[in-house]
Enzyme design. Structure first.
Site, PDB file in Angstrom:
ATOM      1  N   LYS A  64      43.618  29.580  43.525  1.00 43.64           N
ATOM      2  CA  LYS A  64      43.016  30.215  44.703  1.00 43.64           C
ATOM      3  C   LYS A  64      42.025  29.284  45.386  1.00 43.64           C
ATOM      4  O   LYS A  64      41.983  29.197  46.611  1.00 43.64           O
ATOM      5  CB  LYS A  64      42.324  31.514  44.290  1.00 43.64           C
ATOM      6  CG  LYS A  64      41.745  32.293  45.468  1.00 43.64           C
ATOM      7  CD  LYS A  64      40.985  33.519  44.993  1.00 43.64           C
ATOM      8  CE  LYS A  64      41.919  34.585  44.454  1.00 43.64           C
ATOM      9  NZ  LYS A  64      41.199  35.834  44.122  1.00 43.64           N
TER      10      LYS A  64
ATOM     11  N   VAL B 105      42.613  31.265  30.294  1.00 43.56           N
ATOM     12  CA  VAL B 105      43.909  31.351  29.600  1.00 43.56           C
ATOM     13  C   VAL B 105      44.838  30.227  30.058  1.00 43.56           C
ATOM     14  O   VAL B 105      45.537  29.615  29.242  1.00 43.56           O
ATOM     15  CB  VAL B 105      44.557  32.731  29.809  1.00 43.56           C
ATOM     16  CG1 VAL B 105      45.920  32.793  29.120  1.00 43.56           C
ATOM     17  CG2 VAL B 105      43.655  33.830  29.261  1.00 43.56           C
TER      18      VAL B 105
ATOM     19  N   LYS C 206      46.707  48.392  28.014  1.00 45.05           N
ATOM     20  CA  LYS C 206      47.389  47.813  26.861  1.00 45.05           C
ATOM     21  C   LYS C 206      48.096  48.891  26.037  1.00 45.05           C
ATOM     22  O   LYS C 206      49.217  48.684  25.544  1.00 45.05           O
ATOM     23  CB  LYS C 206      46.377  47.063  25.989  1.00 45.05           C
ATOM     24  CG  LYS C 206      45.762  45.856  26.676  1.00 45.05           C
ATOM     25  CD  LYS C 206      44.600  45.275  25.886  1.00 45.05           C
ATOM     26  CE  LYS C 206      43.975  44.085  26.586  1.00 45.05           C
ATOM     27  NZ  LYS C 206      42.786  43.567  25.882  1.00 45.05           N
TER      28      LYS C 206
ATOM     29  N   ILE D 280      47.597  38.794  18.757  1.00 46.54           N
ATOM     30  CA  ILE D 280      48.332  39.685  17.846  1.00 46.54           C
ATOM     31  C   ILE D 280      49.733  39.945  18.401  1.00 46.54           C
ATOM     32  O   ILE D 280      49.865  40.448  19.517  1.00 46.54           O
ATOM     33  CB  ILE D 280      47.593  41.021  17.655  1.00 46.54           C
ATOM     34  CG1 ILE D 280      46.207  40.774  17.047  1.00 46.54           C
ATOM     35  CG2 ILE D 280      48.396  41.973  16.784  1.00 46.54           C
ATOM     36  CD1 ILE D 280      45.344  42.025  16.956  1.00 46.54           C
TER      37      ILE D 280
ATOM     38  N   GLU E 261      53.659  39.372  25.865  1.00 50.87           N
ATOM     39  CA  GLU E 261      52.915  39.513  24.605  1.00 50.87           C
ATOM     40  C   GLU E 261      51.423  39.250  24.809  1.00 50.87           C
ATOM     41  O   GLU E 261      50.570  39.925  24.213  1.00 50.87           O
ATOM     42  CB  GLU E 261      53.477  38.543  23.558  1.00 50.87           C
ATOM     43  CG  GLU E 261      52.971  38.796  22.148  1.00 50.87           C
ATOM     44  CD  GLU E 261      53.521  40.069  21.539  1.00 50.87           C
ATOM     45  OE1 GLU E 261      52.718  41.016  21.342  1.00 50.87           O
ATOM     46  OE2 GLU E 261      54.728  40.149  21.275  1.00 50.87           O
TER      47      GLU E 261
ATOM     48  N   GLY F 228      40.016  35.134  24.650  1.00 56.10           N
ATOM     49  CA  GLY F 228      39.804  33.694  24.584  1.00 56.10           C
ATOM     50  C   GLY F 228      41.025  32.921  25.042  1.00 56.10           C
ATOM     51  O   GLY F 228      42.156  33.394  24.941  1.00 56.10           O
TER      52      GLY F 228
ATOM     53  N   GLU G 101      33.355  40.748  32.162  1.00 53.10           N
ATOM     54  CA  GLU G 101      33.231  40.375  33.559  1.00 53.10           C
ATOM     55  C   GLU G 101      31.846  40.750  34.104  1.00 53.10           C
ATOM     56  O   GLU G 101      31.109  41.524  33.491  1.00 53.10           O
ATOM     57  CB  GLU G 101      34.321  41.084  34.384  1.00 53.10           C
ATOM     58  CG  GLU G 101      35.736  40.771  33.957  1.00 53.10           C
ATOM     59  CD  GLU G 101      36.135  39.324  34.212  1.00 53.10           C
ATOM     60  OE1 GLU G 101      35.569  38.703  35.147  1.00 53.10           O
ATOM     61  OE2 GLU G 101      36.996  38.814  33.490  1.00 53.10           O
TER      62      GLU G 101
ATOM     63  N   GLY H 167      45.708  39.936  22.839  1.00 53.04           N
ATOM     64  CA  GLY H 167      45.575  38.494  22.644  1.00 53.04           C
ATOM     65  C   GLY H 167      46.595  37.887  21.706  1.00 53.04           C
ATOM     66  O   GLY H 167      47.788  37.905  21.968  1.00 53.04           O
TER      67      GLY H 167
END
Length: 403
Positions: free
Chosen positions: A38, A15, A196, A127, A120, A294, A181, A125
């Protein structure tokens, strides 16, 4: 006139890189001053002088007025965001677990220090659902919010239904593509969707709910027989979070796999796409659709928040401040499909009524009405028995148990 934003960015993964790619194509009076990471040894696409492993180089820099938090450590994210808000810096975050867990504290910090936290990108994502709930629906009575909030689990389900790929193979492909993951339980277990949902419900209903109180059951026990059943009934299985106002005093939230019919918007939401259905009293049913995962889709949502901060935008939390006293409850009844091996589980769930039942040598299921509390009490047993449960009704069928 917009003000200049000097940004301190935490995290430069998918991201963070996506956000940078978008920012450099725009002329928005935005400058990334420093990026906290990190692993200093990892090769990056930007010159070394951008990066640091010391968070205080960003948080204590008076030139930086905006913090962007895009890391995957919940507690570290909270420390970064809360410190920034206390020291007068506005923040954009995409950390849904952190926001859901600490939302009450984060709202209080914004009020006390006059700062702004926007998120947001944390919910679905690309939307723009949070801004719409906050602004467009601020005076609207919302009957329900539901949808597909997790692209990883939806990708796996699409692979099973559209390409006949078994669960393990689909999961491995989702992991290889970066959608899931290495430990996928947050996605396939419904935790990510739950966080969410909690954030969305705060803006929709004015309720701030402890994530530990919200029931989530995922798709990890999905079997070939469950997919076959859905196909025979011309249904699809989707992992669906639900927030529903039950009456003037009660609201419920839960996450379950759901049998979706052809007439529902979610039926055609496939792969990494997300979809949100809002059922409103006056606007009726509205549907939001877009990529839920994504770097570029999520980065676009983060950039939208950054751009809004140029004009000092803040969430007003109107429904939280003017809450009509809605109370969260798990004391509801809903119709479920249960595929099981052990008859004891059927007894433990204490079905109020049974609508359909099937037995064969290798496949047994029952469809009927249960109290959500029974699912909560027996969640460990459901998991250990490898049973699969799906919501098998429309949202109108979710009712208060005492009603």
């Amino acid at each position: 006139m917009s003000k200049k934003l000097n940004i301190g960015l935490f995290g430069f993964g998918v991201v963070g890189q996506g956000l940078y790619d978008i920012i450099r194509t725009k002329n928005l009076n935005i400058e990334i001053k420093k990026i906290a990471i990190k692993d200093a040894s990892k090769k990056r696409t930007l010159p070394e002088h951008y990066f640091t492993t010391d968070k205080d180089e960003l948080l204590n820099n008076p030139e930086i007025n905006t913090i962007i938090e895009l890391i995957n450590d919940t507690e570290a994210a909270y420390e970064i965001v809360s410190t920034a808000l206390k020291t007068g810096k506005n923040v954009v975050s995409a950390s849904k677990k952190m926001i859901a867990k600490y939302l009450e504290e984060l709202i209080a910090l914004q009020t006390e220090h006059g700062t702004s936290l926007l998120y947001e990108g944390a919910v679905c994502g690309s939307i723009p659902i949070i801004r719409n709930l906050e602004e467009y629906y601020d005076n609207e009575l919302l009957h329900s919010i539901s949808g597909i909030f997790n692209g990883s689990s939806n990708y796996i389900l699409s692979k099973g239904f559209l390409e006949n790929m078994d669960y393990d193979a689909a999961l491995k492909q989702a992991q290889d593509l970066g959608f899931a993951e290495t430990d996928p339980i947050s996605d396939v277990g419904g935790f990510d969707a739950k966080y969410k949902l909690i954030i969305a419900a705060a803006h929709a209903y004015g309720v701030v709910i402890d994530p530990d109180k919200v029931f989530n059951l995922g798709i990890q026990n999905l079997g070939a027989s469950d997919i076959q059943y859905a196909r025979e009934k011309n249904l699809k299985i989707k992992l669906v979070p639900v927030a529903k106002e039950l009456d003037e005093e009660h609201v419920t939230l839960f996450v379950l796999p759901k049998f979706v019919t052809e007439s529902e918007f979610l039926y055609n939401v496939e792969y990494e796409y997300n979809g949100v259905t809002v059922q409103a009293a006056f606007a009726d049913q509205q549907f939001f659709f877009g990529k839920g995962a994504g770097g570029h889709p999520t980065g676009s949502a983060v950039l939208s928040d950054i751009a809004a901060l140029r004009y000092d935008y803040q969430y007003e939390y109107k429904k939280i401040k003017t809450s009509a006293g809605l109370n969260f409850t798990n004391d509801i009844e809903l119709c479920i499909y249960l595929r099981y091996d052990n008859e004891d589980l059927v007894d433990l769930l204490d079905f109020k009524e049974i609508k359909e039942r099937y037995y064969s040598g290798t496949y047994k299921y029952v469809i009927g009405k249960v109290n959500l509390q029974k699912l909560i009490e027996n969640q460990a047993r459901i998991s250990s028995d490898k049973a699969f449960i799906a919501f098998a009704d429309q949202l109108a069928g979710v009712t208060l148990a005492t009603a």
